[in-house]
Write an enzyme that holds these catalytic residues in place. Structure first.
Site, PDB file in Angstrom:
ATOM      1  N   HIS A 165     -31.635  29.885  -7.795  1.00 52.72           N
ATOM      2  CA  HIS A 165     -30.933  30.904  -7.871  1.00 52.72           C
ATOM      3  C   HIS A 165     -29.122  30.899  -8.526  1.00 52.72           C
ATOM      4  CE1 HIS A 165     -28.863  34.795  -6.194  1.00 52.72           C
ATOM      5  NE2 HIS A 165     -30.017  35.308  -6.179  1.00 52.72           N
ATOM      6  N   ASP A 208     -31.276  25.904   0.022  1.00 55.88           N
ATOM      7  CA  ASP A 208     -31.064  27.184   0.071  1.00 55.88           C
ATOM      8  C   ASP A 208     -32.310  27.678   0.530  1.00 55.88           C
ATOM      9  OD1 ASP A 208     -30.969  29.928  -0.431  1.00 55.88           O
ATOM     10  OD2 ASP A 208     -30.725  29.685  -2.670  1.00 55.88           O
ATOM     11  N   GLN A 246     -35.327  32.024   0.907  1.00 55.93           N
ATOM     12  CA  GLN A 246     -36.739  32.766   0.537  1.00 55.93           C
ATOM     13  C   GLN A 246     -37.793  31.829   1.508  1.00 55.93           C
ATOM     14  OE1 GLN A 246     -37.463  35.015  -1.312  1.00 55.93           O
ATOM     15  NE2 GLN A 246     -35.633  35.434  -2.445  1.00 55.93           N
ATOM     16  N   LYS A 299     -33.309  39.576   3.798  1.00 53.06           N
ATOM     17  CA  LYS A 299     -34.455  39.027   3.382  1.00 53.06           C
ATOM     18  C   LYS A 299     -35.182  38.871   4.557  1.00 53.06           C
ATOM     19  CE  LYS A 299     -32.558  37.000  -0.758  1.00 53.06           C
ATOM     20  NZ  LYS A 299     -32.887  37.891  -1.842  1.00 53.06           N
ATOM     21  N   CYS A 319     -31.754  36.796 -11.319  1.00 54.35           N
ATOM     22  CA  CYS A 319     -30.522  35.876 -10.882  1.00 54.35           C
ATOM     23  C   CYS A 319     -31.064  34.209 -10.746  1.00 54.35           C
ATOM     24  CB  CYS A 319     -29.892  35.836  -9.351  1.00 54.35           C
ATOM     25  SG  CYS A 319     -29.193  37.593  -9.187  1.00 54.35           S
TER      26      CYS A 319
END
Length: 420
Positions: free
Chosen positions: A134, A211, A214, A237, A378
């Site tokens: 991302h 990261d 997700q 999220k 993104c």
């Protein structure tokens, strides 16, 4: 809740927006949770209750409301620490989103205020990311390289949408200072294996960041088990509100890092010519924090925990297995990413031959009330790697059903008829 007792229809009743009827009488089919998830009543009510009955600023008032608000804010920190297996709640720092968490760590490298050797960065040093990131895990490191003269390098991505670690030993070497990659791709759905990369990172004496925006919402994540140094994720999220994210970091590293922002509450004492700073986590939480948002995120963690992250992961695996199967019925559709449910999450991005994703998304919404995301999500470098400008992305979560996937397939057949 066992796999057999996972009751998606009961879960859906907790989400008021899923009963919404769109203009023209279309039922909402929400397949855009990778962008931002919907919120259960439990989160909405927790935030409403705090604002209605307990709200005050935190950490700076001795009255009853101040004490209640501070307790609720810090209780949310404890819940999140337990949720991700953090050894201490003081290792959980509230940010406004995952982007800020990633920038916070990037700011510490090459900073003249940080004398710790692990954060020294200059010409000849290297930063490693991947081609599937991302923008939030690309741009901060680009800016860092520009500031310091360090070199930015990256793992390539295979045609199947997996991280290509064939050149791991060459890519991560004695010049590497930090490796920062996605735990799960927001486009491909790929869940990256951390252990082989981390082993090499440790071998060369570098640091590693994930990261996990997700992955934390969709599967059990234990930061101690993962063994990395920093993890970033975001509240919106994972059934929580926007405006709040989380950085987890090893205490010894957080202690060594300089403040990211200056202001109230992050200080120990202030004189006109210098200041000393509060211990972590407050050293990194300047100003009035996202109080109500933290309460909401704590409620979201309670909700996810009550269902069980293993059960959520299993439900999404069933959904994505079904989706990958039935999407094959759509002529001219190409999935960008792994074609099986092995080591992948519930995000499916695809192209339709001869039809721009923007047209796909518009028709799905206008005719069927199906919310998907279109564009490069993104992650423009990843789309450039596959030679495409954009994709259509359906991202699944605990409240989605196979019937909604069937609606998507019907909608895609209709799109093809429109452009046929």
């Amino acid at each position: 809740m066992t796999q057999q007792s996972f009751d998606v229809e009961r879960i859906r009743k907790d989400f008021p927006i899923l009963t919404r009827e769109l203009p023209g009488g279309r039922p909402l089919v929400y397949l855009d949770s990778g962008n931002s998830s919907q919120k259960p009543t439990q989160v909405i009510e927790a935030m409403r209750e705090h604002m209605a009955s307990h709200y005050a600023n935190v950490g700076r008032a001795l009255h009853v409301l101040g004490s209640e608000s501070t307790e609720a804010y810090e209780d949310a920190r404890s819940k999140i620490a337990a949720f991700v297996g953090a050894p201490s709640r003081d290792e959980v720092i509230f940010t406004k989103n995952a982007s800020e968490a990633l920038n916070l760590v990037a700011y510490s490298f090459g900073n003249p205020n940080n004398t710790d050797e692990r954060f020294r960065l200059g010409p000849g040093d290297e930063i490693v990311i991947s081609e599937m990131e991302h923008h939030s895990n690309i741009v901060p490191w680009q800016l860092l390289a520009q500031r310091t003269g360090a070199t930015l390098r990256w793992f390539p991505v295979t045609d199947e949408g997996r991280l290509d670690v064939g050149g791991l030993d060459e890519l991560v070497n004695e010049r590497t200072k930090i490796v920062s990659i996605a735990h799960q791709s927001n486009v491909l759905g790929t869940v990256n294996s951390v252990s082989p990369i981390l082993a090499r990172v440790r071998q060369v004496g570098a640091l590693m960041m994930l990261d996990a925006s997700q992955s934390v919402p969709h599967q059990p994540v234990d930061v101690a088990e993962l063994g990395v140094d920093f993890v970033a994720f975001t509240g919106h999220k994972m059934l929580g509100p926007s405006g709040i994210g989380v950085l987890w970091g090893r205490r010894e590293l957080l202690d060594a890092m300089p403040p990211f922002l200056g202001g109230g509450e992050m200080i120990e004492a202030v004189w006109m010519d210098h200041s000393t700073f509060a211990p972590v986590p407050h050293k990194f939480e300047a100003g009035t924090p996202p109080i109500v948002e933290a309460v909401g995120l704590g409620a979201a963690v309670d909700y996810l925990t009550s269902i069980g992250m293993e059960e959520i992961k299993a439900h999404e695996k069933r959904l994505v297995t079904y989706a990958l199967d039935v999407l094959q019925e759509v002529p001219g559709l190409t999935v960008i990413g792994p074609r099986t449910a092995i080591a992948r999450g519930g995000t499916v991005s695809f192209t339709l031959e001869g039809i721009h994703p923007h047209d796909v998304g518009q028709i799905l919404d206008d005719v069927y009330g199906i919310a998907v995301r279109v564009g490069h999500h993104c992650a423009r470098p990843l789309h450039l790697r596959f030679g495409i400008p954009a994709t259509t992305r359906a991202s699944l979560y605990l409240y989605n059903t196979t019937a909604e996937i069937d609606a998507l397939v019907r909608g895609l057949h209709h799109v093809q008829k429109v452009f046929g």
